[in-house]
Design a protein around this motif. Sequence first.
Motif, PDB file in Angstrom:
ATOM      1  N   ALA A  36       0.811  -1.223   0.000  1.00 16.02           N
ATOM      2  CA  ALA A  36       0.000   0.000   0.000  1.00 16.02           C
ATOM      3  C   ALA A  36       0.842   1.270   0.000  1.00 16.02           C
ATOM      4  O   ALA A  36       0.291   2.371   0.071  1.00 16.02           O
ATOM      5  N   PRO A  42      -1.792   0.371  -6.659  1.00 17.63           N
ATOM      6  CA  PRO A  42      -2.931   0.236  -5.745  1.00 17.63           C
ATOM      7  C   PRO A  42      -3.936  -0.811  -6.206  1.00 17.63           C
ATOM      8  O   PRO A  42      -4.743  -1.290  -5.406  1.00 17.63           O
ATOM      9  N   VAL A  45      -3.691  -3.878  -4.144  1.00 16.39           N
ATOM     10  CA  VAL A  45      -4.330  -3.804  -2.831  1.00 16.39           C
ATOM     11  C   VAL A  45      -5.838  -4.023  -2.991  1.00 16.39           C
ATOM     12  O   VAL A  45      -6.463  -4.710  -2.178  1.00 16.39           O
ATOM     13  N   ASP A  69     -13.562   2.276   2.288  1.00 14.70           N
ATOM     14  CA  ASP A  69     -12.382   3.077   2.588  1.00 14.70           C
ATOM     15  C   ASP A  69     -12.834   4.342   3.298  1.00 14.70           C
ATOM     16  O   ASP A  69     -14.022   4.511   3.583  1.00 14.70           O
ATOM     17  N   GLY A  85      -8.008   6.495   1.826  1.00 10.70           N
ATOM     18  CA  GLY A  85      -7.237   5.352   2.274  1.00 10.70           C
ATOM     19  C   GLY A  85      -7.430   4.133   1.385  1.00 10.70           C
ATOM     20  O   GLY A  85      -8.311   4.093   0.521  1.00 10.70           O
ATOM     21  N   MET A  86      -6.611   3.137   1.613  1.00  7.24           N
ATOM     22  CA  MET A  86      -6.684   1.908   0.838  1.00  7.24           C
ATOM     23  C   MET A  86      -7.892   1.068   1.279  1.00  7.24           C
ATOM     24  O   MET A  86      -8.397   1.214   2.399  1.00  7.24           O
ATOM     25  N   HIS A 107      -4.705  -7.148   8.963  1.00 12.29           N
ATOM     26  CA  HIS A 107      -4.538  -6.323   7.763  1.00 12.29           C
ATOM     27  C   HIS A 107      -4.031  -7.172   6.601  1.00 12.29           C
ATOM     28  O   HIS A 107      -3.270  -8.120   6.792  1.00 12.29           O
ATOM     29  N   ASP A 109      -2.592  -5.728   3.715  1.00 11.99           N
ATOM     30  CA  ASP A 109      -1.473  -5.127   2.994  1.00 11.99           C
ATOM     31  C   ASP A 109      -0.162  -5.629   3.584  1.00 11.99           C
ATOM     32  O   ASP A 109      -0.120  -6.129   4.714  1.00 11.99           O
ATOM     33  N   GLU A 174      -4.021  -0.775   4.835  1.00 10.75           N
ATOM     34  CA  GLU A 174      -2.912   0.186   4.773  1.00 10.75           C
ATOM     35  C   GLU A 174      -2.117   0.258   6.080  1.00 10.75           C
ATOM     36  O   GLU A 174      -1.452   1.256   6.349  1.00 10.75           O
ATOM     37  N   ALA A 177       1.526   0.946   5.666  1.00 10.56           N
ATOM     38  CA  ALA A 177       1.771   2.272   5.099  1.00 10.56           C
ATOM     39  C   ALA A 177       1.370   3.392   6.053  1.00 10.56           C
ATOM     40  O   ALA A 177       1.320   4.556   5.662  1.00 10.56           O
ATOM     41  N   SER A 179      -1.528   3.483   8.241  1.00 10.15           N
ATOM     42  CA  SER A 179      -2.934   3.580   8.677  1.00 10.15           C
ATOM     43  C   SER A 179      -3.436   5.021   8.647  1.00 10.15           C
ATOM     44  O   SER A 179      -4.080   5.500   9.582  1.00 10.15           O
TER      45      SER A 179
END
Length: 470
Positions: A36, A42, A45, A69, A85-86, A107, A109, A174, A177, A179
């Motif tokens: 992410a 992307p 993801v 998201d 966000g992802m 998570h 990612d 994410e 990356a 959060s």
Amino acid sequence: MTSDLTRQEAVREAATAAVPAALADLGNLVRIPSVAFPGFDPAQVQRSAEAVKALVEATGLFDSVRIADAEIPEAAEPTTLGERGMPAVLATRAAKNGRPTILLYAHHDVQPVGDESLWESPPFEPTVRDGRLYGRGAADDKAGVMAHIGALRAFSEAVGDDFDLGVALFIEGEEEAGSRSFAQFLSDHADALRADVIVVADSGNWDSKTPALTVSLRGNTRFTLRVRTLEHASHSGMFGGAVPDAMMATVKLLSTLWDETGAVAVEGLTVRDAETPEYTEETLRDEAGLPDGVGPIGTGTILSRIWNKPSITVTGIDAPSVANASNTLSPEISVVISARIAPGQDARDAYAAIEAHLRAHAPFGAQLEFSHQDYGNPFLVDTSGWAVADAREVLGEAYGVDPVDMGVGGSIPFIADLVREFPGAQILVTGVEDPHARAHSPNESLHLDTFRNALVAEALLLEKLDGRTL
């Protein structure tokens, strides 16, 4: 009592039987390079989120399963690419008959691969060697995702799908990356995520045979520092010895962050006073990979240095490379500094102390610029609740070894967001990793026996909570 014991045994047997399918699904998730970080695709993801959603839907246990998201709070225009966000997976099932609701977090990612030449097998091709599953995300944290899904499958297989326990599932996209949209996501979906017990399956265990509950986490602050001493690059022969170059200033400045033992030497950073279990230098060398002749840093017990004291690490530097070295005085150098903060200190206060220290020690009048600050507060678990007692019991049953309460030197900053949004929830920080998992590093791996025991423990926890009336 007999029927209760029979139900527990049925759950345990179903959980053990569920492990092969969970590992197969884990392998499929590992094949998706769901990084992410900015600069990575992307779409991968999104692909990972869709794969997780399909697995959750296939359980047939939830009233709602969706990909969602949230806006990154600092974004001025949330429709701009990258300002949301992802994708996360959010699933909900309402509690019935006075039973509690459990929120299961993990998570999907993963960290970037890094130098692929250091991997002994392709990072996104799951590979089993010597009782371990190798691959990026195999441990951190796609194994956490599959521990949740596998436990839910086993629990419903044993007791039927008409159970009373409420379940919410939040699989973030994410975490590695930063959060960035986490707090906003919690706010946007507070009603769906509200729970009595929250299980964060993103930590580790004492070793591959001994389970643990993580009861303390250091906080963190991360920022970029630019050091500037010249308006432009200059010839090192013509001006060296009279003009301070940025590399010299940076090296001298950074060296002031630690004392002669390697311990942090920044006034204003605090230390938590707490006892730690026995942990030898030999174990540290084995788990961290310290070569012969390289000694540990800091003072006090080893675990106090990792769990209860601050640390500062330079994690990146922009400077001329060896390949591009020339006889030039560098005008400016940028570094990324990552600091871990002892439990009990606010992350912003810690950052302020570090910035003040660097400004006070800037050599030769070097100009300093600070940017890209991130903050994550430390966390201490309240171990007095009934959920902690239940978790300890099922961990002991699943592993056959009493669990350990342990601290972790790393950080899970979003836990502070969970506490703020859901102050009445009991938080259990668990995980499927062992000290040799090498999360974030080349050759990341999952110990297969640890995964089996973690899945069984969570299935037993679901069964226990389903029998509890609030």
